[in-house]
Scaffold this motif. Structure first.
Motif, PDB file in Angstrom:
ATOM      1  N   SER A  58     -10.885   0.846   4.708  1.00 42.97           N
ATOM      2  CA  SER A  58     -10.525   1.209   3.328  1.00 42.97           C
ATOM      3  C   SER A  58      -9.050   0.997   3.051  1.00 42.97           C
ATOM      4  O   SER A  58      -8.627   0.975   1.896  1.00 42.97           O
ATOM      5  CB  SER A  58     -10.873   2.676   3.068  1.00 42.97           C
ATOM      6  OG  SER A  58     -10.169   3.524   3.962  1.00 42.97           O
ATOM      7  N   TYR A  59      -8.218   0.801   4.089  1.00 45.91           N
ATOM      8  CA  TYR A  59      -6.784   0.596   3.872  1.00 45.91           C
ATOM      9  C   TYR A  59      -6.382  -0.864   4.014  1.00 45.91           C
ATOM     10  O   TYR A  59      -5.227  -1.194   3.977  1.00 45.91           O
ATOM     11  CB  TYR A  59      -5.986   1.431   4.880  1.00 45.91           C
ATOM     12  CG  TYR A  59      -6.228   2.910   4.755  1.00 45.91           C
ATOM     13  CD1 TYR A  59      -6.858   3.622   5.757  1.00 45.91           C
ATOM     14  CD2 TYR A  59      -5.841   3.593   3.599  1.00 45.91           C
ATOM     15  CE1 TYR A  59      -7.097   4.965   5.630  1.00 45.91           C
ATOM     16  CE2 TYR A  59      -6.080   4.951   3.481  1.00 45.91           C
ATOM     17  CZ  TYR A  59      -6.696   5.638   4.494  1.00 45.91           C
ATOM     18  OH  TYR A  59      -6.928   6.976   4.356  1.00 45.91           O
ATOM     19  N   LEU A 100       0.813  -1.213   0.000  1.00 43.77           N
ATOM     20  CA  LEU A 100       0.000   0.000   0.000  1.00 43.77           C
ATOM     21  C   LEU A 100       0.858   1.279   0.000  1.00 43.77           C
ATOM     22  O   LEU A 100       0.538   2.272   0.647  1.00 43.77           O
ATOM     23  CB  LEU A 100      -0.963   0.006   1.188  1.00 43.77           C
ATOM     24  CG  LEU A 100      -1.933  -1.186   1.273  1.00 43.77           C
ATOM     25  CD1 LEU A 100      -2.855  -1.037   2.464  1.00 43.77           C
ATOM     26  CD2 LEU A 100      -2.727  -1.340  -0.008  1.00 43.77           C
ATOM     27  N   HIS A 124      -6.472   5.108  -1.891  1.00 44.00           N
ATOM     28  CA  HIS A 124      -5.693   5.289  -0.656  1.00 44.00           C
ATOM     29  C   HIS A 124      -5.090   6.695  -0.691  1.00 44.00           C
ATOM     30  O   HIS A 124      -4.043   6.920  -1.305  1.00 44.00           O
ATOM     31  CB  HIS A 124      -4.599   4.221  -0.557  1.00 44.00           C
ATOM     32  CG  HIS A 124      -5.119   2.828  -0.736  1.00 44.00           C
ATOM     33  ND1 HIS A 124      -5.101   2.191  -1.954  1.00 44.00           N
ATOM     34  CD2 HIS A 124      -5.691   1.973   0.143  1.00 44.00           C
ATOM     35  CE1 HIS A 124      -5.622   0.984  -1.819  1.00 44.00           C
ATOM     36  NE2 HIS A 124      -5.998   0.830  -0.566  1.00 44.00           N
ATOM     37  N   LYS A 179       2.027   2.693   4.792  1.00 41.32           N
ATOM     38  CA  LYS A 179       0.784   2.000   5.095  1.00 41.32           C
ATOM     39  C   LYS A 179       0.374   2.256   6.548  1.00 41.32           C
ATOM     40  O   LYS A 179       1.195   2.126   7.459  1.00 41.32           O
ATOM     41  CB  LYS A 179       0.994   0.503   4.868  1.00 41.32           C
ATOM     42  CG  LYS A 179      -0.146  -0.390   5.291  1.00 41.32           C
ATOM     43  CD  LYS A 179       0.261  -1.838   5.086  1.00 41.32           C
ATOM     44  CE  LYS A 179      -0.765  -2.792   5.646  1.00 41.32           C
ATOM     45  NZ  LYS A 179      -0.330  -4.204   5.499  1.00 41.32           N
ATOM     46  N   HIS A 191      -5.533  -0.609  -7.173  1.00 33.71           N
ATOM     47  CA  HIS A 191      -5.198   0.801  -7.007  1.00 33.71           C
ATOM     48  C   HIS A 191      -5.714   1.609  -8.193  1.00 33.71           C
ATOM     49  O   HIS A 191      -5.988   1.069  -9.269  1.00 33.71           O
ATOM     50  CB  HIS A 191      -3.684   0.990  -6.873  1.00 33.71           C
ATOM     51  CG  HIS A 191      -3.124   0.441  -5.602  1.00 33.71           C
ATOM     52  ND1 HIS A 191      -3.401   0.978  -4.363  1.00 33.71           N
ATOM     53  CD2 HIS A 191      -2.290  -0.612  -5.367  1.00 33.71           C
ATOM     54  CE1 HIS A 191      -2.769   0.294  -3.428  1.00 33.71           C
ATOM     55  NE2 HIS A 191      -2.091  -0.681  -4.004  1.00 33.71           N
TER      56      HIS A 191
END
Length: 212
Positions: free
Chosen positions: A209-210, A63, A127, A201, A88
């Motif tokens: 959401s992450y 991430l 993100h 991250k 992504h």
């Protein structure tokens, strides 16, 4: 010309060729004298531009964009492989390159060609904390400093160059000045920055959401 004469002639040409190409080390520090990682160093000779093709990519992994700062010559094709389990949505609204890679996994169908010099700020629509930068320069002599604040160039023809320095956290516009390059040269420069934490991250449980 005899075989021996040809041999010595070839050696002379090789020595002349090696003598005209410099190995240069440039060290960049912050205002406290600490090594500055992720600073872009470009040596530009507008009268002698050549294109140097090289593999170019900005990964999405854990991430996060990797690397945080990259530097490529104008005309380079940049891949954006997604190594995460989640998709992504990579984009840039920067004047140097406006593009959008909508939700995808693995690897986009085609790379993005960076065809204009400037700074490309990257983001992810999924993100928000993900950020990275691509410096696009006109010179093939273009590097990002390592954790020692160093950029090491080889094969740079001796001569006069425009030196450009840039860092995403710098306090002023990028540094440009004229320099003379010679073999074995060690150069030191300082950039005043406002130190920040690189995007990373969030800790587990920060938000659904992450979650990969």
């Amino acid at each position: 010309m005899t075989t021996l004469a040809r041999f010595f002639s070839a050696c002379l040409l090789l020595c002349c060729s090696l003598g005209s190409a410099a190995a240069v080390q440039i060290t960049v520090t912050d205002q406290q004298g600490q090594p500055l990682e992720d600073a872009v160093v470009e040596l530009l000779d507008p009268a002698n531009l050549q294109f140097a093709q090289k593999k170019a990519e900005v990964k999405q992994q854990d991430l996060t964009f990797i690397p945080f700062v990259s530097a490529y010559q104008t005309g380079t094709s940049v891949d954006f492989p997604n190594l995460d389990k989640t998709r992504h949505h990579v984009y840039s609204f920067s004047p140097a390159k406006v593009f959008e890679l909508k939700l995808y996994a693995n690897k986009p169908e085609a790379p993005v060609v960076v065809d204009q010099a400037g700074i490309i700020a990257l983001g992810c629509n999924i993100h928000d904390y993900m950020q990275a930068y691509i410096y696009v320069g006109d010179s093939p002599f273009l590097q990002v400093t390592d954790d020692k604040g160093q950029a090491n160039f080889t094969g740079v023809p001796d001569g006069n160059y425009q030196l450009k320095l840039w860092h995403p956290w710098q306090n002023a516009d990028w540094v440009t000045q004229q320099v003379q390059i010679q073999d074995g040269q060690l150069m030191n420069y300082q950039l005043a920055i406002t130190a920040q934490e690189k995007p990373k991250k969030p800790k587990k449980g920060f938000g659904a959401s992450y979650t990969p």
